[in-house]
Design a protein around this motif. Structure first.
Motif, short mmCIF file in Angstrom:
data_model
loop_
_atom_site.label_atom_id
_atom_site.label_comp_id
_atom_site.label_asym_id
_atom_site.label_seq_id
_atom_site.Cartn_x
_atom_site.Cartn_y
_atom_site.Cartn_z
N PRO A 103 -43.32 -3.21 -22.71
CA PRO A 103 -44.78 -3.00 -22.74
C PRO A 103 -45.33 -2.80 -24.15
O PRO A 103 -46.35 -3.39 -24.52
CB PRO A 103 -44.96 -1.74 -21.88
N ALA A 104 -44.65 -1.96 -24.95
CA ALA A 104 -45.11 -1.72 -26.32
C ALA A 104 -45.03 -2.99 -27.15
O ALA A 104 -45.89 -3.25 -28.00
CB ALA A 104 -44.28 -0.61 -26.96
N THR A 105 -43.99 -3.79 -26.91
CA THR A 105 -43.83 -5.03 -27.67
C THR A 105 -44.92 -6.03 -27.34
O THR A 105 -45.42 -6.74 -28.23
CB THR A 105 -42.45 -5.65 -27.37
N GLN A 106 -45.33 -6.09 -26.07
CA GLN A 106 -46.41 -7.00 -25.69
C GLN A 106 -47.71 -6.63 -26.40
O GLN A 106 -48.46 -7.50 -26.87
CB GLN A 106 -46.60 -6.96 -24.17
N ILE A 107 -47.97 -5.33 -26.50
CA ILE A 107 -49.17 -4.88 -27.21
C ILE A 107 -49.06 -5.23 -28.69
O ILE A 107 -50.01 -5.75 -29.30
CB ILE A 107 -49.36 -3.37 -27.03
N ALA A 108 -47.89 -4.94 -29.28
CA ALA A 108 -47.69 -5.21 -30.70
C ALA A 108 -47.83 -6.69 -31.01
O ALA A 108 -48.46 -7.08 -32.01
CB ALA A 108 -46.31 -4.71 -31.12
N ALA A 109 -47.26 -7.54 -30.15
CA ALA A 109 -47.35 -8.98 -30.36
C ALA A 109 -48.79 -9.48 -30.25
O ALA A 109 -49.19 -10.43 -30.94
CB ALA A 109 -46.47 -9.71 -29.36
N GLY A 110 -49.58 -8.82 -29.40
CA GLY A 110 -50.96 -9.24 -29.20
C GLY A 110 -51.88 -8.89 -30.35
O GLY A 110 -52.89 -9.57 -30.58
N VAL A 111 -51.55 -7.83 -31.09
CA VAL A 111 -52.47 -7.37 -32.14
C VAL A 111 -51.96 -7.61 -33.56
O VAL A 111 -52.76 -7.58 -34.51
CB VAL A 111 -52.78 -5.86 -31.97
N SER A 112 -50.68 -7.85 -33.73
CA SER A 112 -50.11 -7.89 -35.08
C SER A 112 -50.77 -8.93 -35.98
O SER A 112 -51.14 -8.62 -37.13
CB SER A 112 -48.59 -8.14 -35.00
N ASN A 113 -50.91 -10.15 -35.50
CA ASN A 113 -51.48 -11.20 -36.34
C ASN A 113 -52.92 -10.89 -36.74
O ASN A 113 -53.32 -11.12 -37.89
CB ASN A 113 -51.43 -12.55 -35.62
N TYR A 114 -53.71 -10.37 -35.80
CA TYR A 114 -55.11 -10.06 -36.09
C TYR A 114 -55.21 -8.93 -37.12
O TYR A 114 -56.02 -8.98 -38.05
CB TYR A 114 -55.84 -9.66 -34.81
N VAL A 115 -54.38 -7.90 -36.93
CA VAL A 115 -54.42 -6.75 -37.84
C VAL A 115 -53.99 -7.15 -39.25
O VAL A 115 -54.63 -6.79 -40.24
CB VAL A 115 -53.52 -5.62 -37.29
N ILE A 116 -52.90 -7.92 -39.33
CA ILE A 116 -52.40 -8.34 -40.64
C ILE A 116 -53.39 -9.28 -41.34
O ILE A 116 -53.68 -9.12 -42.53
CB ILE A 116 -51.02 -9.01 -40.50
N THR A 117 -53.93 -10.24 -40.59
CA THR A 117 -54.92 -11.16 -41.17
C THR A 117 -56.15 -10.40 -41.65
O THR A 117 -56.67 -10.65 -42.74
CB THR A 117 -55.32 -12.23 -40.14
N GLY A 118 -56.60 -9.46 -40.82
CA GLY A 118 -57.76 -8.66 -41.20
C GLY A 118 -57.49 -7.85 -42.45
O GLY A 118 -58.35 -7.74 -43.34
N GLY A 119 -56.30 -7.27 -42.54
CA GLY A 119 -55.96 -6.49 -43.72
C GLY A 119 -55.94 -7.32 -44.98
O GLY A 119 -56.44 -6.90 -46.04
N ILE A 120 -55.38 -8.51 -44.89
CA ILE A 120 -55.30 -9.39 -46.07
C ILE A 120 -56.71 -9.83 -46.49
O ILE A 120 -57.04 -9.85 -47.69
CB ILE A 120 -54.42 -10.62 -45.76
N LEU A 121 -57.58 -10.16 -45.52
CA LEU A 121 -58.94 -10.57 -45.84
C LEU A 121 -59.72 -9.44 -46.51
O LEU A 121 -60.47 -9.67 -47.47
CB LEU A 121 -59.66 -11.03 -44.57
N LEU A 122 -59.56 -8.22 -46.01
CA LEU A 122 -60.24 -7.08 -46.62
C LEU A 122 -59.79 -6.88 -48.06
O LEU A 122 -60.61 -6.57 -48.95
CB LEU A 122 -59.97 -5.82 -45.80
N MET A 123 -58.50 -7.07 -48.30
CA MET A 123 -57.99 -6.92 -49.66
C MET A 123 -58.55 -8.01 -50.57
O MET A 123 -58.90 -7.75 -51.73
CB MET A 123 -56.46 -6.96 -49.65
N VAL A 124 -58.64 -9.23 -50.06
CA VAL A 124 -59.17 -10.34 -50.86
C VAL A 124 -60.62 -10.09 -51.26
O VAL A 124 -61.05 -10.40 -52.39
CB VAL A 124 -59.05 -11.66 -50.07
N PHE A 125 -61.39 -9.50 -50.32
CA PHE A 125 -62.81 -9.29 -50.58
C PHE A 125 -63.10 -7.91 -51.17
O PHE A 125 -64.24 -7.46 -51.18
CB PHE A 125 -63.61 -9.49 -49.29
N GLY A 126 -62.06 -7.26 -51.67
CA GLY A 126 -62.28 -6.05 -52.44
C GLY A 126 -62.13 -4.73 -51.73
O GLY A 126 -62.11 -3.68 -52.38
N ALA A 127 -62.03 -4.73 -50.42
CA ALA A 127 -61.89 -3.47 -49.68
C ALA A 127 -60.41 -3.15 -49.53
O ALA A 127 -59.84 -3.16 -48.42
CB ALA A 127 -62.58 -3.56 -48.32
#
Length: 232
Positions: free
Chosen positions: A119-143
């Motif tokens: 169950p925890a892995t299904q949740i992690a797999a569902g959010v990991s790409n979005y969270v990582i992509t969001g983090g990288i975009l925020l860093m690129v745009f200065g946040a």
């Protein structure tokens, strides 16, 4: 750049190789009928019967290589070619899934851990790409602060996925070992036919190794980025 190639491109190429390997092995051995002409359904049933398992339903599912065992529903699902087919590939895959049913019956510890983590892995797999992509975009745009925080959560999700895939390896290897033993001991295939079975199942094992390598590489890459935060 070299680290990025090692951690990201290397596992990606290995994944392509593993997928190609299983496709080629399966497509080759699905064309080779077993001498006994036993179907995958019959092979799975025989393997489970020999272990005293009589409460697992065997069903046919659409697709190719969509075979799996569901311990919650006690259902062994075989794709059409493996359910009805008599090929060496079909028998190998069917016996492998029956091996999971045996693991479930005997309480194989690594399978129990894997199911607990699911169950925890299904949740992690569902959010990991979005969270990582969001983090990288925020860093690129200065946040950067918010970006690093998101990447931290992404690393946690990847760590869960990596641990799950690491636990999956012995589960799959053990099911394959059980399958190979039962196919010969029950007389489902002759010893000289095991070459095709081994080729199929050993190629399938590579896909699990490749999946773990890819997740581990991504995790290490994110951790290296996060390490840069402490160096700033």
């Amino acid at each position: 750049m070299l680290i990025w190639i090692i951690l990201i491109i290397g596992p990606m190429l290995f994944g392509f190789y593993a997928q190609s390997k299983i496709r080629n092995a399966y497509n080759k051995n699905v064309q080779i009928p077993s001498r006994g002409r036993i179907t995958g359904y019959e092979a799975a049933q025989a393997v489970m019967n020999s272990a005293g398992i009589h409460d697992v339903e065997i069903v046919q599912v659409p697709g190719e290589l969509t075979d799996h065992y569901d311990p919650i529903k006690k259902r062994l699902a075989l794709s059409q070619h493996n359910y009805r087919g008599t090929s060496l590939a079909a028998l190998g895959v069917a016996a492998h899934e029956a091996g999971h049913a045996i693991q479930h019956k005997v309480g194989y510890s690594m399978m129990t851990i894997r199911q607990t983590m699911a169950p925890a892995t299904q949740i992690a797999a569902g959010v990991s790409n979005y969270v990582i992509t969001g983090g990288i975009l925020l860093m690129v745009f200065g946040a950067k602060a918010f970006g690093y925080d998101l990447l931290m959560w992404g690393a946690v999700a990847l760590a869960v996925i990596c641990l799950f895939q690491l636990v999956t390896l012995p589960v799959e290897f053990d099911a394959t070992r059980r399958a190979k033993q039962q196919l010969v001991s029950l007389g489902i295939v002759d010893q000289d036919e095991m070459r095709g079975v081994n080729e199929t199942l050993d190629a399938a094992a590579l896909t699990y190794i490749a999946a773990f390598a890819a997740s581990l590489g991504s995790l290490l890459h994110i951790l290296m980025i996060l390490q840069g935060r402490s160096d700033d």
